[in-house]
Design an enzyme around this catalytic site. Structure first.
Site, PDB file in Angstrom:
ATOM      1  N   SER A 124       0.840  -1.163  -0.212  1.00 19.69           N
ATOM      2  CA  SER A 124      -0.080   0.048  -0.085  1.00 19.69           C
ATOM      3  C   SER A 124       0.743   1.145  -0.088  1.00 19.69           C
ATOM      4  CB  SER A 124      -0.790  -0.183   1.377  1.00 19.69           C
ATOM      5  OG  SER A 124      -1.548   1.004   1.588  1.00 19.69           O
ATOM      6  N   TYR A 149      -2.318   0.385   9.996  1.00 18.55           N
ATOM      7  CA  TYR A 149      -2.579  -0.319   8.616  1.00 18.55           C
ATOM      8  C   TYR A 149      -1.166  -0.231   7.845  1.00 18.55           C
ATOM      9  CZ  TYR A 149      -3.952  -1.387   4.092  1.00 18.55           C
ATOM     10  OH  TYR A 149      -3.597  -1.998   2.707  1.00 18.55           O
ATOM     11  N   LYS A 153       1.663  -3.166   6.742  1.00 19.08           N
ATOM     12  CA  LYS A 153       2.370  -3.062   5.276  1.00 19.08           C
ATOM     13  C   LYS A 153       3.791  -2.931   5.442  1.00 19.08           C
ATOM     14  CE  LYS A 153      -1.557  -4.582   3.253  1.00 19.08           C
ATOM     15  NZ  LYS A 153      -1.585  -5.703   2.574  1.00 19.08           N
TER      16      LYS A 153
END
Length: 336
Positions: A124, A149, A153
């Site tokens: 991402s 989040y 990643k």
């Protein structure tokens, strides 16, 4: 016919990438725990491509080795399975670290333990945090993600880098920007209600399927709303197929940005949806505003163009129209 394990295959991007893989001639073991993904798109694909897609329930944290033992024919992995709501990650970080990081670690151990060498990782643009310069290329630092989040990643990419340095596997980390749209025929799309994605929710608002609410936190941009690079989901899926072919051809690890090179603010996207659909809709504000947002994210995708031969082909207008078709056919999305 090479067999690819696709984790998170019942999700929005996973199911559409599975469709593109099948169209490209691959066989698929489609794995999902179906806590957030759906069986319906996989059942539909299995009917369209008889004998070329097998659906498996999978808890990555506990069952990765079991899946490889059952399917020794797996020759490559495409890893989508992850929790992916930025705002939610700031409220329940433990679930994101457990699912996204521990799940990925266990999948990697099973992958290399069964002699599989190539993995395409769904990463991402959130790994970059707030942009230090625009457009963002792959050399941009990934040291300060703005959300849990994004941090998960980044950690997964760090783990992958060590597996590569130790010669255990080669991978492609695909850092994509904001995904939008549905398949061109409107047969596969985003079923989350509400979606995590702005354009999807705006189209649903335009069609009268649900109220539309802003939930962004004010940021330092001209209109005060976040600016993002919106890339069509089918273009994104095609990039995954190209990345797998690149790994097969070169056995070389790379990270790739996937975007369009242009940015639109939240307010601009809502206005564009209203213009394209010809439907004005009421816009409310959600008191529960998202946190962990970067101000502006726009991709430099020159590396993907050069090494993968990939270009985004679909316009913002085409993405909106594909969503109008998808939600017109499936207003409730897939049903579990």
């Amino acid at each position: 016919m090479k067999t690819v394990l696709v984790t998170g295959a019942g999700g929005y991007i996973g199911s559409i990438t599975s469709r593109q893989l099948l169209a490209a001639g691959y066989r698929i073991v489609a794995a999902d725990n179906f806590s957030r993904g759906y069986r319906e798109p996989l059942e539909k694909l299995a009917a369209l491509y008889p004998g070329r897609l097998v659906v498996e329930d999978l808890n990555l944290v506990f069952e990765s080795h079991k899946l490889f033992n059952k399917h020794p024919e797996i020759g490559a992995v495409m890893h989508f399975a992850a929790l992916l709501n930025v705002g939610e990650s700031m409220k329940i970080p433990v679930e994101y670290f457990s699912n996204n990081v521990v799940g990925t670690q266990n999948l990697l151990e099973a992958t290399v333990g069964h002699g599989v060498r190539h993995l395409v990782f769904s990463s991402s643009c959130t790994v970059y945090g707030n942009a230090q310069y625009l457009p963002i290329d792959e050399a941009h630092p990934i040291s300060k993600p703005e959300s849990v989040y994004g941090q998960t990643k980044r950690i997964c990419e760090d783990i992958l880098e060590w597996y590569d340095r130790l010669g255990k596997l080669r991978y492609a980390a695909l850092r994509y920007f904001n995904v939008c749209g549905a398949t061109d025929d409107g047969e596969f799309g985003d079923s989350k209600r509400p979606s995590f994605h702005l354009m999807q929710n705006a189209v649903r608002g335009a069609l009268g399927l649900q109220p539309f609410r802003f939930n962004y936190a004010a940021v330092n941009t001209p209109d005060g709303s976040p600016v993002r690079d919106y890339v069509n989901v089918v273009d994104l899926a095609d990039a995954h197929v190209a990345a797998l072919a690149y790994l097969e051809r070169t056995d070389t690890t790379q990270a790739f940005n996937l975007g369009t090179g242009t940015g639109n603010s939240v307010l601009e996207i809502v206005n564009k949806v209203q213009q394209i659909t010809g439907r004005q809709f009421e816009v409310d504000s959600d008191p529960d505003r998202r946190t962990g947002e970067a101000d502006k994210m726009v991709a430099n995708y020159a590396k993907a163009r050069e090494l993968l031969g990939w270009e985004p082909r679909r316009s913002l207008e085409q993405s909106v129209q594909s969503l109008v078709t998808w939600y017109g056919k499936y207003p409730g999305g897939w049903r579990r």
